[in-house]
Design a protein around this motif. Sequence first.
Motif, mmCIF file in Angstrom:
data_model
loop_
_atom_site.group_PDB
_atom_site.id
_atom_site.type_symbol
_atom_site.label_atom_id
_atom_site.label_comp_id
_atom_site.label_asym_id
_atom_site.label_seq_id
_atom_site.Cartn_x
_atom_site.Cartn_y
_atom_site.Cartn_z
ATOM 1 N N LEU A 104 -6.614 -6.487 -6.890
ATOM 2 C CA LEU A 104 -5.524 -5.510 -6.997
ATOM 3 C C LEU A 104 -5.419 -4.660 -5.731
ATOM 4 C CD1 LEU A 104 -5.936 -4.505 -10.743
ATOM 5 C CD2 LEU A 104 -4.129 -5.917 -9.727
ATOM 6 N N ASP A 105 -6.554 -4.264 -5.147
ATOM 7 C CA ASP A 105 -6.503 -3.484 -3.893
ATOM 8 C C ASP A 105 -5.836 -4.302 -2.801
ATOM 9 O OD1 ASP A 105 -7.879 -1.510 -5.195
ATOM 10 O OD2 ASP A 105 -9.815 -1.879 -4.196
ATOM 11 N N THR A 106 -6.228 -5.573 -2.710
ATOM 12 C CA THR A 106 -5.693 -6.445 -1.662
ATOM 13 C C THR A 106 -4.182 -6.636 -1.840
ATOM 14 O OG1 THR A 106 -7.778 -7.631 -1.612
ATOM 15 C CG2 THR A 106 -5.899 -8.767 -0.662
ATOM 16 N N VAL A 107 -3.790 -6.959 -3.079
ATOM 17 C CA VAL A 107 -2.373 -7.253 -3.320
ATOM 18 C C VAL A 107 -1.540 -5.976 -3.180
ATOM 19 C CG1 VAL A 107 -0.728 -8.091 -5.062
ATOM 20 C CG2 VAL A 107 -2.911 -9.262 -4.732
ATOM 21 N N GLU A 108 -2.084 -4.865 -3.646
ATOM 22 C CA GLU A 108 -1.335 -3.607 -3.532
ATOM 23 C C GLU A 108 -1.043 -3.276 -2.065
ATOM 24 O OE1 GLU A 108 -3.086 -0.207 -5.488
ATOM 25 O OE2 GLU A 108 -1.428 1.088 -4.894
ATOM 26 N N ALA A 109 -2.057 -3.443 -1.219
ATOM 27 C CA ALA A 109 -1.871 -3.118 0.202
ATOM 28 C C ALA A 109 -0.758 -3.982 0.804
ATOM 29 C CB ALA A 109 -3.183 -3.335 0.952
ATOM 30 N N ILE A 110 -0.645 -5.210 0.340
ATOM 31 C CA ILE A 110 0.387 -6.117 0.868
ATOM 32 C C ILE A 110 1.753 -5.783 0.280
ATOM 33 C CG2 ILE A 110 1.161 -8.537 0.866
ATOM 34 C CD1 ILE A 110 -1.895 -9.282 0.829
ATOM 35 N N VAL A 111 1.781 -5.663 -1.045
ATOM 36 C CA VAL A 111 3.063 -5.508 -1.746
ATOM 37 C C VAL A 111 3.711 -4.157 -1.422
ATOM 38 C CG1 VAL A 111 3.993 -5.187 -4.085
ATOM 39 C CG2 VAL A 111 2.515 -7.116 -3.592
ATOM 40 N N MET A 112 2.894 -3.130 -1.262
ATOM 41 C CA MET A 112 3.439 -1.789 -1.044
ATOM 42 C C MET A 112 3.701 -1.493 0.427
ATOM 43 S SD MET A 112 3.827 -0.818 -4.052
ATOM 44 C CE MET A 112 4.169 0.938 -4.078
ATOM 45 N N GLU A 118 -0.899 -1.755 -15.987
ATOM 46 C CA GLU A 118 -0.298 -0.456 -15.627
ATOM 47 C C GLU A 118 -0.263 -0.284 -14.110
ATOM 48 O OE1 GLU A 118 1.432 1.754 -17.330
ATOM 49 O OE2 GLU A 118 1.213 0.257 -18.900
ATOM 50 N N ARG A 119 -1.340 -0.689 -13.485
ATOM 51 C CA ARG A 119 -1.413 -0.515 -12.026
ATOM 52 C C ARG A 119 -0.325 -1.341 -11.345
ATOM 53 N NH1 ARG A 119 -6.668 -1.289 -8.126
ATOM 54 N NH2 ARG A 119 -5.513 -0.953 -6.180
ATOM 55 N N VAL A 120 -0.133 -2.586 -11.789
ATOM 56 C CA VAL A 120 0.876 -3.444 -11.152
ATOM 57 C C VAL A 120 2.280 -2.914 -11.457
ATOM 58 C CG1 VAL A 120 1.794 -5.794 -11.012
ATOM 59 C CG2 VAL A 120 -0.676 -5.428 -11.142
ATOM 60 N N LYS A 121 2.466 -2.404 -12.677
ATOM 61 C CA LYS A 121 3.770 -1.792 -13.006
ATOM 62 C C LYS A 121 4.084 -0.645 -12.063
ATOM 63 C CE LYS A 121 4.178 -2.707 -17.867
ATOM 64 N NZ LYS A 121 3.657 -2.272 -19.138
ATOM 65 N N SER A 122 3.045 0.119 -11.703
ATOM 66 C CA SER A 122 3.266 1.291 -10.845
ATOM 67 C C SER A 122 3.738 0.890 -9.446
ATOM 68 C CB SER A 122 1.990 2.141 -10.752
ATOM 69 O OG SER A 122 1.059 1.520 -9.881
ATOM 70 N N TRP A 123 3.659 -0.382 -9.116
ATOM 71 C CA TRP A 123 4.149 -0.850 -7.813
ATOM 72 C C TRP A 123 5.662 -1.131 -7.865
ATOM 73 C CZ3 TRP A 123 0.028 -5.336 -7.333
ATOM 74 C CH2 TRP A 123 -1.259 -4.769 -7.290
ATOM 75 N N LEU A 179 1.313 -12.015 -14.403
ATOM 76 C CA LEU A 179 2.621 -12.406 -13.871
ATOM 77 C C LEU A 179 3.461 -11.145 -13.755
ATOM 78 C CD1 LEU A 179 3.877 -15.237 -13.350
ATOM 79 C CD2 LEU A 179 4.772 -15.134 -15.674
ATOM 80 N N ALA A 180 3.930 -10.845 -12.565
ATOM 81 C CA ALA A 180 4.750 -9.632 -12.373
ATOM 82 C C ALA A 180 6.046 -10.016 -11.691
ATOM 83 C CB ALA A 180 3.976 -8.621 -11.526
ATOM 84 N N ARG A 181 7.136 -9.472 -12.234
ATOM 85 C CA ARG A 181 8.452 -9.822 -11.687
ATOM 86 C C ARG A 181 9.276 -8.565 -11.473
ATOM 87 N NH1 ARG A 181 9.777 -14.752 -15.816
ATOM 88 N NH2 ARG A 181 8.181 -13.818 -17.090
ATOM 89 N N ARG A 182 10.095 -8.586 -10.459
ATOM 90 C CA ARG A 182 11.156 -7.583 -10.386
ATOM 91 C C ARG A 182 12.419 -8.266 -9.920
ATOM 92 N NH1 ARG A 182 8.295 -3.700 -6.368
ATOM 93 N NH2 ARG A 182 7.984 -5.087 -4.618
ATOM 94 N N ARG A 183 13.541 -7.728 -10.390
ATOM 95 C CA ARG A 183 14.796 -8.439 -10.159
ATOM 96 C C ARG A 183 15.203 -8.429 -8.700
ATOM 97 N NH1 ARG A 183 16.638 -5.555 -14.550
ATOM 98 N NH2 ARG A 183 15.861 -6.658 -16.356
ATOM 99 N N VAL A 184 15.253 -7.228 -8.110
ATOM 100 C CA VAL A 184 15.725 -7.127 -6.740
ATOM 101 C C VAL A 184 14.586 -6.595 -5.898
ATOM 102 C CG1 VAL A 184 17.541 -6.173 -5.260
ATOM 103 C CG2 VAL A 184 17.916 -6.393 -7.724
ATOM 104 N N SER A 185 14.357 -7.225 -4.770
ATOM 105 C CA SER A 185 13.321 -6.684 -3.903
ATOM 106 C C SER A 185 13.857 -5.411 -3.264
ATOM 107 C CB SER A 185 12.925 -7.691 -2.846
ATOM 108 O OG SER A 185 14.056 -8.138 -2.175
#
Length: 421
Positions: free
Chosen positions: A348-356, A385-390, A410-416
């Motif tokens: 989660l730390d790794t992915v958060e740093a990339i995604v955010m 919850e943590r991934v939702k907060s992104w 699995l996490a999705r969002r409609r529009v980047s």
Amino acid sequence: MSSPTANPTNRFLYAACQHGAEQVLKQALCEPAGPFRLAYSAKGFLTFKSNMSTPIWSRALIEHPLVRSRGTVLERIEGTESGPMVEQILASYQSLDWEVLHVWQRDTAQPGWNGFEPGVSLLALSIAEQLRSALRKQNDGREVHAGGLSRENPKTPANSLSVEPSDHASENEPAEESADESAEESAEINVKHSEPLKRSEPMSEGVAPGAKILEVIIDEPNRWWIAAKYAQKSYDFWPGGVPDLFFPDEVISRAYYKIAEAFSWGGIQLRPGEKVVEIGASPGGACQWLLDRGTKVTGIDPAEMDERIVNHPNFTHWRNRSREVKRRAFQGFRVLVCDANVTPNYTLDTVEAIVMYPTSRFRLLVLTMKLPDWEHAQKIPEHLERVKSWGFESVEARQLGHNRREYCLLARRRVSQRHSS
Ligand SMILES: C[S@@+](CC[C@H](N)C(=O)[O-])C[C@H]1O[C@@H](n2cnc3c(N)ncnc32)[C@H](O)[C@@H]1O
């Protein structure tokens, strides 16, 4: 338990899961933490008693990321020959308004153990065939599906299988689990696994959303549970909660199965040409599946990739640890897959740093979250919850049939979108 035709309500539910996940489920679902009392327990199959009586076709089925299949229990039947058991099922349930019949067997081992993969067994195929032909004789054309993903050769004749419990000692993991209703030892069923089949797309989903599915669940060869489920989620339509997928003759690693199932579960299709990045890509099973879909794949892993992947024109290898890659390099990707063998927090730390990172525009994350121990499953809600907060609108967790002690997030969002922070 009385026949459903006599009493159209019931108090028992079942949950099927991977071997090893039972204890976590019991703790989460049974009193005092949950609403149920344990009624029966075998490896990978639990039944619970509820205080409330519910209709057979209830929407209120058990939900938990470690639950692979769920439904309402109608009865348990036992016998020494499959023929009379099949007749008993028809006598009690043919008049019930089910649309599809699923036949499946609880797992006999952990996924990946000695070649075992969850899904259809010869016994399930045999019993499904017997039920189908008994129904056809009475001009009943309702579908009968034997479940899940086949790693066995379905051409092998299976009609003559006996339903006697096997008495050989299991070569599988140590037997565990007491049965509250029955203290019998778990008899393992000797299932052989042969060549994987060739198709790589899901077979027909078979039924429309909201279908009424009758289930015959083979607990032991001589002990079957009859259950009903009002199917709501994608996995409810798969016998035993494992999708019908066929795989190439040669898969580079089991990750091929996991990613195929993850996309099936999410009902997600990738466009050819889509740029996908995978962290923890070696040796390349998931990349193989992604490349088979026509996507352009970048694999990040300090370890060597299989040469069939390295030489693929649509593959790029960044031979690094993910944290060594500059965040800006992820700008062009919309899909991130992660299957690194690290702790959930590290993932989660790794992915958060990339995604955010401000230049990132990810729309889909498919993360394999390794569980250091089963108790760690209690942290799944925190992970979600943590991934939702992104900023992801839809964030779901499921232990896939092909996951081992891990689950898929699995996490999705409609529009980047550009992130505000
Ligand atoms: C379970 S294997 C991945 C299997 C792979 N997804 C496949 O499809 O065959 C885990 C991989 O994670 C890699 N890994 C562990 N930590 C990593 C990190 N920080 N960055 C990139 N890869 C990492 C390991 O080198 C290992 O190859």
